[in-house]
Design an enzyme around this catalytic site. Structure first.
Site, PDB file in Angstrom:
ATOM      1  N   ASP A 109       1.101  -1.369   0.027  1.00 46.41           N
ATOM      2  CA  ASP A 109       0.095   0.089  -0.022  1.00 46.41           C
ATOM      3  C   ASP A 109       0.871   1.289   0.040  1.00 46.41           C
ATOM      4  OD1 ASP A 109      -2.206   1.582   0.108  1.00 46.41           O
ATOM      5  OD2 ASP A 109      -2.927   0.979   2.095  1.00 46.41           O
ATOM      6  N   PRO A 110       1.586   1.470  -1.031  1.00 46.06           N
ATOM      7  CA  PRO A 110       2.831   2.582  -1.225  1.00 46.06           C
ATOM      8  C   PRO A 110       2.307   3.929  -0.995  1.00 46.06           C
ATOM      9  CG  PRO A 110       2.534   1.652  -3.246  1.00 46.06           C
ATOM     10  CD  PRO A 110       1.427   0.710  -2.398  1.00 46.06           C
ATOM     11  N   LYS A 111       0.812   4.124  -1.197  1.00 42.03           N
ATOM     12  CA  LYS A 111       0.245   5.495  -1.092  1.00 42.03           C
ATOM     13  C   LYS A 111      -0.388   5.901   0.184  1.00 42.03           C
ATOM     14  CE  LYS A 111       1.086   6.229  -5.772  1.00 42.03           C
ATOM     15  NZ  LYS A 111       0.341   6.329  -7.064  1.00 42.03           N
ATOM     16  N   ASN A 112       0.017   5.193   1.170  1.00 40.51           N
ATOM     17  CA  ASN A 112      -0.901   5.181   2.568  1.00 40.51           C
ATOM     18  C   ASN A 112      -0.160   6.369   3.381  1.00 40.51           C
ATOM     19  OD1 ASN A 112      -2.100   4.851   5.207  1.00 40.51           O
ATOM     20  ND2 ASN A 112      -3.226   3.459   3.858  1.00 40.51           N
ATOM     21  N   HIS A 153       5.160  10.006  -1.609  1.00 38.06           N
ATOM     22  CA  HIS A 153       5.299   9.913  -0.058  1.00 38.06           C
ATOM     23  C   HIS A 153       6.695   9.490  -0.026  1.00 38.06           C
ATOM     24  CE1 HIS A 153       0.873   9.739   0.584  1.00 38.06           C
ATOM     25  NE2 HIS A 153       0.892   9.242  -0.498  1.00 38.06           N
TER      26      HIS A 153
END
Lengths: 319, 358
Positions: A109-112, A153
């Site tokens: 979930d790289p964009k959390n 991020h």
């Protein structure tokens, strides 16, 4: 996961906990059709918040919750409270494991925002002052950016890391490497700007401007329609005048003749003409606006017509 | 050119009002933003009849999310007032319109409001026609003061370290809607925004970050709410160029990225704030949105052949509404609600600010 899920009520180690249901009243608006698993985990989460239990089994529960609720700030906040309690009460906890867990989470979930946020906390609190702590964090970021070289991020975390722990060495080479893989990577261009403006005096001196003009032009020659190096080139002159570099205009005019279909070169020449703000330069700028709106950059025709009228006004003002 | 299926998209939002499917459970803690997309989406689609029918349920539901100060000791939870996303930490369901929490009740330590949910709650109430009389405005502004940071930015929630232009926008929108700016140091906040202007002449999420469509929306519309849009004038044309250059067919959010339907709104509304929305190729944008609409589900996805979701559907419709799509109600893009919901006073005050000064 469904095949392997054992409800908490059937787990012996949890039978001392009484689950608490969510109460949304008689007429919920936009109610979510939660899965049974989700409800089950959250029922136990509510019970834990009530008892304020801070134990290893709570970490296990939280691990399961963030699988499908990773953006829940409260869940991560409580996790930090539990970790704090471990520290205070000298309870043995595998903090390296926590970092690995976060690495796995950020890969799936790289964009959390919450995952990155928690990572920053853990890094700052437990790893920053260890030997090679920030170097290792940089390696992790290199891996993340290898799979998505534009992850906002990851870049934000990298900027924070560099600024906070003064880890500037090797960064320009790193940008070179990313741009050699993809010279349209605008995040890498932004990073070059970030590194230079933090390590050199700003506004940039003439030697740096000359070097960076060369740098952008090398990339532009590979693909003239790439907006990133053009944008970077223009940005170099922040807080100073492009027209103080007359040799650049000469170069740009040569490139304009060569790259007939390139809107960016024309656009930058217009900027310089506007800055010169003479009758002659503004009239030449008008010709370029016409060229852009009628042939070179028709998709932005309305913008160039607007620009044309805006330069006409400037011309009237100086006449 | 085939058109958007407006009936299909209306059904999509009607279904969402009744039930959001399982994948939305990951958005539980921001449930009021999901509710806002749905309710405001129906409003945009001219279905005020549905909102009218559900009016009392909607209003009560939103008030059940309000975190109120303790009556006996308001200081005990001063920092925690505002609206929470959902009742997921075990709160009782309670529609309390008294401005204070129920007597004797100790507020839960983990009952967090955040700026996004507070902003969405106020907008949903406005759309449903509530007059904010049961909103404890003072408590929200006092809590907002606790969110304010030394550098002019705001953080998202109590004890949170996230702070950037997103939360500045929400803080400004909340201050505007409650007509109380005492929590915002306008000079410092404006400075933070201007420091976030990148060398590309558009805004990043915080100083030195890459120029980004979403951040740019937040930055420009915060300036609009603070009546500071004139600060754009020295670089207005370069700013417009960055914005229009993001149009490929639809819009991308950063230089050299792929188009995504939601940026039609973030970029479109940024242009509209400086009265320049007419400089885009509207039909091309509409074609991209249309190609991302799911033929069976009716919703709009971020890009063609993806599954639709309510955020991208709402943002797409909002962008079409800015362009004057006759199937939709006119939008107030500064706040993100229809002009009908915003009302004449807010529309007159917020829209076309730069034109008025010329």
């Amino acid at each position: 996961m469904t095949d392997y899920y054992t409800p908490f009520g059937e787990r012996e180690e949890w039978n001392d906990v009484k689950p608490i249901e969510q109460n949304d009243g008689e007429h919920p608006i936009c109610p979510i059709a939660y899965s049974e698993e989700f409800k089950d985990k959250m029922n136990y989460f509510r019970a834990i918040l009530k008892s304020q239990e801070k134990s290893l089994r709570v970490i296990d529960l939280l691990n399961e919750i963030v699988e499908d609720n990773a953006s829940n700030y409260t869940v991560w906040f409580y996790r930090r409270e539990v970790l704090k309690a471990f520290e205070e009460n000298k309870i043995d906890f595998d903090i390296e494991g926590e970092m690995e867990f976060l690495t796995d989470m950020s890969e799936s979930d790289p964009k959390n925002y919450q995952v990155w946020n928690h990572r920053r906390f853990i890094f700052e609190h437990y790893f920053a002052h260890k030997d090679n702590g920030s170097e290792k964090e940089k390696e992790y970021l290199n891996n993340m950016l290898l799979s998505d070289s534009k992850n906002y991020h990851a870049w934000s975390h990298r900027q924070w890391l560099l600024k906070t722990f003064k880890q500037w060495s090797g960064e320009l080479e790193y940008v070179d490497k990313l741009l050699s893989l993809d010279h349209r990577n605008n995040s890498a261009w932004n990073h070059r700007y970030f590194v230079l403006s933090n390590t050199l005096s700003f506004p940039f001196g003439k030697d740096i401007i000359d070097r960076e003009i060369e740098y952008s032009l090398r990339s532009i020659k590979l693909s003239p329609n790439n907006e990133s190096p053009w944008s970077y080139l223009r940005g170099l002159f922040k807080n100073q005048k492009i027209s103080d570099y007359p040799e650049l205009l000469v170069t740009l005019k040569e490139l304009k003749a060569k790259y007939i279909g390139c809107s960016h070169v024309n656009s930058l020449i217009i900027d310089i003409y506007e800055e010169q703000s003479t009758k002659d330069s503004l009239e030449q700028a008008l010709v370029l606006c016409k060229l852009l709106s009628s042939t070179v950059d028709q998709i932005h025709q309305k913008y160039w017509n607007y620009k044309h009228s805006s330069i006409e006004k400037q011309l009237l003002a100086i006449k | 050119m085939t058109d958007i299926d407006y009936k299909g998209v209306t059904k999509f939002f009607e279904r969402s009002l009744n039930t959001l499917p399982k994948p939305y459970q990951s958005g539980l803690s921001n449930h009021l933003s999901l509710t806002y997309f749905t309710v405001s989406g129906l409003d945009l689609l001219k279905r005020q009849d549905i909102i009218e029918k559900e009016k009392q349920n909607i209003i009560d539901f939103i008030y059940s999310r309000q975190i109120l100060p303790s009556k006996t000791n308001p200081d005990v939870n001063r920092e925690y007032c505002g609206f929470r996303g959902a009742n997921f930490v075990g709160q009782p369901y309670c529609v309390n319109k008294s401005h204070f929490s129920v007597d004797g009740e100790t507020p839960s330590t983990y009952d967090f409001p955040n700026l996004a949910n507070t902003y969405c709650a106020l907008m949903i109430l406005r759309i449903a026609g509530d007059d904010f009389s049961s909103v404890n405005k003072k408590a929200i502004i006092d809590a907002l003061k606790c969110r304010s940071q030394e550098n002019g930015s705001f953080n998202s929630a109590p004890k949170s370290t996230e702070s950037d232009v997103r939360f500045i926008f929400m803080a400004c929108a909340i201050s505007y809607m409650l007509n109380d700016w005492s929590a915002v140091d306008i000079e410092k906040t404006t400075q933070f925004i201007m420091d976030s202007l990148s060398y590309e002449f558009a805004f990043g999420q915080s100083p030195e970050q890459e120029a980004h469509g979403g951040s740019t929306y937040c930055a420009v519309n915060s300036l609009a709410l603070m009546k500071k849009l004139h600060l754009i004038l020295p670089f207005k044309d370069k700013f417009i160029r960055w914005l229009v250059n993001k149009q490929i067919t639809g819009f991308c959010g950063r230089t050299n990225k792929d188009p995504d339907t939601c940026y039609s709104f973030w970029i479109g509304a940024s242009l509209d704030a400086i009265s320049s929305f007419n400089l885009i190729d509207f039909n091309l944008m509409k074609m991209f949105i249309q190609s991302a609409q799911h033929q069976v589900i009716g919703g709009i996805a971020k890009e063609p052949s993806n599954l639709p979701d309510i955020l991208h559907t709402y943002m797409s419709l909002s962008a079409l509404a800015i362009g004057g799509d006759e199937n939709l109600m006119p939008l107030n893009p500064v706040l993100g609600i229809t002009q009908r919901a915003a009302g004449k006073e807010w529309n007159d005050d917020l829209l076309n600010q730069l034109l008025k000064n010329e």
